[in-house]
Design a protein around this motif. Sequence first.
Motif, PDB file in Angstrom:
ATOM      1  N   GLY A 170       0.539  -0.886  -0.002  1.00 13.63           N
ATOM      2  CA  GLY A 170      -0.103  -0.144   0.236  1.00 13.63           C
ATOM      3  C   GLY A 170       1.321   1.220  -0.364  1.00 13.63           C
ATOM      4  N   LEU A 171      -0.150   2.357  -0.281  1.00 11.09           N
ATOM      5  CA  LEU A 171       0.936   3.672   0.050  1.00 11.09           C
ATOM      6  C   LEU A 171       0.024   4.152   1.056  1.00 11.09           C
ATOM      7  CD1 LEU A 171       1.161   4.804  -3.582  1.00 11.09           C
ATOM      8  CD2 LEU A 171       3.320   4.488  -2.278  1.00 11.09           C
ATOM      9  N   LYS A 172       1.106   5.305   1.785  1.00 13.58           N
ATOM     10  CA  LYS A 172       0.374   6.474   3.062  1.00 13.58           C
ATOM     11  C   LYS A 172       0.906   7.420   2.644  1.00 13.58           C
ATOM     12  CE  LYS A 172      -0.211   3.751   7.018  1.00 13.58           C
ATOM     13  NZ  LYS A 172       0.063   3.047   7.740  1.00 13.58           N
ATOM     14  N   PHE A 173       0.505   8.225   2.882  1.00 11.43           N
ATOM     15  CA  PHE A 173       0.356  10.042   3.109  1.00 11.43           C
ATOM     16  C   PHE A 173       0.187  10.175   4.049  1.00 11.43           C
ATOM     17  CE2 PHE A 173      -1.377   7.758  -0.848  1.00 11.43           C
ATOM     18  CZ  PHE A 173      -0.435   8.592  -1.580  1.00 11.43           C
ATOM     19  N   LYS A 174       1.041  11.179   4.634  1.00 11.67           N
ATOM     20  CA  LYS A 174       1.130  12.077   5.762  1.00 11.67           C
ATOM     21  C   LYS A 174       0.437  13.130   5.233  1.00 11.67           C
ATOM     22  CE  LYS A 174       4.072  14.628   9.078  1.00 11.67           C
ATOM     23  NZ  LYS A 174       5.234  14.823   9.928  1.00 11.67           N
ATOM     24  N   LEU A 175      -0.232  13.045   5.811  1.00  8.95           N
ATOM     25  CA  LEU A 175      -1.553  14.905   5.827  1.00  8.95           C
ATOM     26  C   LEU A 175      -1.713  16.047   6.778  1.00  8.95           C
ATOM     27  CD1 LEU A 175      -5.213  12.921   4.816  1.00  8.95           C
ATOM     28  CD2 LEU A 175      -3.518  14.103   3.529  1.00  8.95           C
ATOM     29  N   SER A 176      -1.401  15.753   7.942  1.00  5.85           N
ATOM     30  CA  SER A 176      -0.970  16.376   8.783  1.00  5.85           C
ATOM     31  C   SER A 176      -0.285  15.002  10.240  1.00  5.85           C
ATOM     32  CB  SER A 176      -1.977  17.008   9.942  1.00  5.85           C
ATOM     33  OG  SER A 176      -3.085  16.162  10.566  1.00  5.85           O
ATOM     34  N   GLU A 177       0.269  15.802  11.185  1.00  2.92           N
ATOM     35  CA  GLU A 177       0.803  14.964  12.814  1.00  2.92           C
ATOM     36  C   GLU A 177      -0.365  14.272  12.939  1.00  2.92           C
ATOM     37  OE1 GLU A 177       4.140  15.036  13.551  1.00  2.92           O
ATOM     38  OE2 GLU A 177       4.825  16.550  12.078  1.00  2.92           O
TER      39      GLU A 177
END
Length: 430
Positions: A170-177
Amino acid sequence: MSTPRNTETTAPAGLFKGTEGYRTWSIGINGGALAPVAFTGGHNDFTKWQLSYGYGAYVKWQLLHFMSLRADFLGGQLKGNNDKKLGNGSAPNSPYSQFETQLQWSGSLNAVFNVANMNFFAKRNFMQLYVSAGGGLAGYKPTITTTGNVTTDYKPNGNITEFFVPVGAGLKFKLSESVNFDIGYTMHYPDGDNLDGVPNGIGRDKYSYGYIGVEFPLGKKSKPQLAWHNPIAEMYDDLSSQRDQVKLELDAQKEANAKLAADMAKLTADSDGDGVSDMFDKCPNTPKGEKVDGAGCTLPRDTVQPKQVKIFVTEADNRLVREAIANLEFETGKASIKAASFPALDRVAELLTQKGFSIKLSGHTDNVGKAESNMILSKQRAESVKSYLVGRGVNPSKVEAVGYGQTQPIASNKTAAGRQQNRRVEFVLY
């Protein structure tokens, strides 16, 4: 790719020194589609698979930057039918028209590996590619429908529980802390052939789950998430910082050395060559050769002429020295003076110091032995007498010692008596 802006801030983590300064626990929820098929091989015992809903949740513990343990829950529905004809255009030879399996629950423990961080040379990344694998148990209840449109439970006496192996990516994206966005796909390989209610005994039953979801890190927001921390970039930046600091220190040292060299040059500069530094010279440009004081100023000249003192050497003075020299004895073949000669030499030393006389000592030998050796011996014996007199307080500048070897005989060297006369030390008192 650059790190997206957000209003939340975290304290810099610094070089990795353990997980204490990071958030390592998180929870996630997701939803998506279940299908009785796996793209890496294996499907079910029906010709056509259908997409159905699925939902899941997990708890994750980040052990290292690149590895975590994740406990997953998954539920939903799996469907398939025989509406699709075979490759030769004929209908499948099966007494069943469709199946529907309720995936009531499944739980697995997975190892998750971050195999690539986008924006790799940033300390905190914002997108990750990950893979996972593990093992778990699934409880499901299949129902099958015959070609006569009769629906029955595959296992009337209850649910089926089987072990399975999940493999995903999978792919994971950091939207915020506080929030991460997740897109993934997981294939499940059950240890049995009961998923679609048709047990052919060849292990064809597989299912997969494609999902999107969100993840919420647990813990203080002032701490960064361990999974997003990049130790390589942190170390690179730390080494760069150390390199810059060393460069600053070296530059500062060079400046200090240059200033020190300039100060030393200023301190030692002596333009008029009088031996007094320009910094302390109160009388610059004094003529060359002038005698100056500590301030570099010319010393006053002594206009009083020193009195000329005449030195008179009496016959008694000459006799005293003559007797001492006549009784002078050396060790055989050596320059060492025998102790018997010391009292007479002491009287000579007293005379020289009291009256300020100067004396010239000349050493001579016979012609026995090599001329070079005789020359050295005569010089050494004259120097021995000088050393003795200086040791008794005579000014060294008042005593001259020379050696002539066998070059100035006063008698014939053919007889013992003549050779005895030639082995002598002569003096001149003035």
